[in-house]
Design a protein around this motif. Structure first.
Motif, PDB file in Angstrom:
ATOM      1  N   ASP A  88       0.830  -1.217   0.000  1.00 30.27           N
ATOM      2  CA  ASP A  88       0.000   0.000   0.000  1.00 30.27           C
ATOM      3  C   ASP A  88       0.864   1.267   0.000  1.00 30.27           C
ATOM      4  O   ASP A  88       1.840   1.316  -0.731  1.00 30.27           O
ATOM      5  CB  ASP A  88      -0.989  -0.005   1.177  1.00 30.27           C
TER       6      ASP A  88
ATOM      7  N   PRO B 131      -0.856  -4.395  -2.646  1.00 33.04           N
ATOM      8  CA  PRO B 131      -1.384  -4.373  -1.275  1.00 33.04           C
ATOM      9  C   PRO B 131      -0.476  -5.107  -0.283  1.00 33.04           C
ATOM     10  O   PRO B 131       0.367  -5.910  -0.680  1.00 33.04           O
ATOM     11  CB  PRO B 131      -2.738  -5.079  -1.401  1.00 33.04           C
TER      12      PRO B 131
ATOM     13  N   ASP C 238       3.576   0.032   6.105  1.00 33.56           N
ATOM     14  CA  ASP C 238       3.538   0.586   4.746  1.00 33.56           C
ATOM     15  C   ASP C 238       4.804   0.245   3.957  1.00 33.56           C
ATOM     16  O   ASP C 238       5.887   0.100   4.516  1.00 33.56           O
ATOM     17  CB  ASP C 238       3.435   2.110   4.820  1.00 33.56           C
TER      18      ASP C 238
END
Ligand code: HEC
Length: 446
Positions: free
Chosen positions: A324, A330, A397
């Motif tokens: 992400d 993802p 992240d």
């Protein structure tokens, strides 16, 4: 077209069976495979990747040449440059592949001649979802046309949460069930295989977007006979009382427990489930116990045990991936489960009297640095978060992180620790978790 090819040139159930973990997307697995083939062919993708194909010797040879053309690094990457890769591939791997995974096989010929079951009907389904516990559900399957089905599913997890939804399934090669469904707004997949009777489906159900978040399931079709499918939980301790949920079809007969287990109360029952309060005597025989409801028998699914000595965390080695943060890839979560172990009468771990108890639901979860480097680089702080109640690790992240040394990304090396408060003592177990970078090229089969 895929269905036509699967039906006419697919794999027989017995051929696919040892490698179904790959199609089931049960990806945190360490394969055990012939070491030579694993190094020659299973070092960039899984070994199941080729073990799920059947080719003539000439076609295996074409694959080697095509690989070399497509991926020239095959010769100079690790385990390619230390050997004469192409020569070995052509003279050793190809004959072995052709012998182990030939185009023509007895089991495929037999399967092509066999009657293929229709899978319409009412199915009793069970599984175990990390953080929610055991699932008991009814799945109703209606044929739209041959090999195409509509289905609806309704059930409940052990934590009380209900689950329901609908979907569609296609059956390939006469037994290989692929369903897409929406369960309470979450897109799910089922990859199941029907047995030869067509009355039993086994495989995995998982989230479409997070393949590791899911469960192994078994489903039994109601064909008017009395059968047991599962018992939850799968363990009872000497000297304790426990509520057990038995599932199956046509469960109307008398409940019979082995010596040492006493029926205290029938909590609820209908033809698909029996919930009973059972007491295990202090001297009940330890090990697998046989349960009966009328003529239906379930052996080996419930164990009687003395102690909870340790937790074994599954998988022992897991991988999560950062993602992400504005990128197209993802995050990939990892999920762990705690399995109880009783070391048996000798009280020594790893001997053959050890009793595997099955899932222990109320474990709590933390992560710790795997080694000194992970500690120094504060991997626990940067790599993501372990949900203390569910064993689901959500990675951080993607991208460079200016707060880390040399602005490296949020990868790291962690210990996963499960812990369960058992009376006065904490019983623990651990596993290894690598948090790594995105998989940029993500083929449907890894
Ligand atoms: C240098 C890395 C590497 C090695 C070594 C390697 N492969 Fe592959 N292979 C790939 C890549 C990349 C793909 C395509 C991406 C994917 O589907 O994973 C692939 C795809 C495949 C596929 C599926 C696609 C197809 O052509 O049917 C098969 C089967 C396969 N490999 C078999 C083998 C066999 C057999 C060997 C050993 C002789 C081998 N691979 C060795 C990298 C490798």
């Amino acid at each position: 077209m895929v269905k036509y090819l699967a039906d006419t040139q697919g794999l027989a159930p017995a051929e696919a069976e040892p490698y179904r973990y790959l199609i089931e997307q049960d990806l945190n697995q360490v394969e055990s495979f012939d070491p030579e083939l694993a190094v020659m062919c299973g070092r960039c993708h899984s070994s199941a990747r080729f073990a799920l194909q059947r080719r003539t010797e000439a076609e295996w040879e074409h694959l080697v040449h095509f690989h070399l053309g497509q991926y020239p690094s095959i010769e100079y990457s690790l385990y390619g440059r230390d050997r004469d890769w192409l020569h070995l591939a052509l003279t050793q791997s190809v004959p072995e592949l052709a012998q182990r995974f030939p185009l023509e096989s007895e089991s495929w010929a037999q399967w092509q001649a066999a009657d293929k079951p229709e899978l319409e009907g009412r199915w009793v389904l069970s599984g175990h979802m990390a953080g929610k516990g055991y699932l008991y559900a009814i799945m109703t399957v209606v044929a739209d046309k041959k090999d195409y089905y509509s289905l609806s599913l309704a059930g409940r997890y052990a934590n009380g949460e209900s689950v329901s939804g609908t979907g569609k399934a296609v059956v390939y090669t006469g037994y290989d069930w692929r369903a897409q469904l929406q369960l309470d707004g979450v897109a799910m997949r089922q990859v199941l295989a029907a047995d030869s009777s067509g009355n039993r489906l086994t495989g995995r159900m998982f989230q479409k977007e997070q393949e590791l978040i899911g469960m192994r399931i078994t489903a039994l079709r109601d064909v008017g006979v009395s059968q047991l499918n599962s018992v939850f939980p799968s363990h009872i301790r000497r000297g304790r009382s426990q509520t057990l949920l038995l599932t199956g079809t046509q469960l109307s007969g008398e409940i019979q427990l082995p010596a040492g287990l006493a029926l205290e109360e029938i909590v609820s029952r209908d033809k698909n489930h029996v919930a009973i309060r059972v007491h295990a005597a202090k001297d009940a025989t330890t090990g697998a116990a046989e349960l009966r409801v009328g003529p239906a028998i379930l052996s080996g699914a419930l164990v009687v045990h003395e102690r909870l000595d340790a937790l074994s965390v599954e998988p022992a080695y897991g991988i999560a991936r950062v993602g992400d943060n504005g990128g197209a890839t993802p995050k990939v979560q990892a999920v762990f489960r705690a399995v109880g172990m009783d070391f048996g009468p000798d009280n020594v771990a790893g001997t053959k009297d050890d009793i595997r108890l099955g899932y222990i639901d109320d474990a709590s979860w933390t992560v710790a640095p795997w080694d000194a480097a992970a500690e120094r680089d504060e991997d626990v702080k940067f790599t993501g978060k372990m949900d203390p109640g569910t064993g689901v690790f959500s990675p951080a992240d993607a991208g460079p992180n200016p707060l880390r040394k040399r602005s490296t990304n949020n990868a790291g090396n962690l210990k996963v620790i499960a812990s369960y408060r058992d009376g006065e003592q904490d019983v623990t177990g651990q596993a290894h978790l690598i948090v790594t970078v995105q998989r940029w090229n993500s083929p449907p089969l890894k």
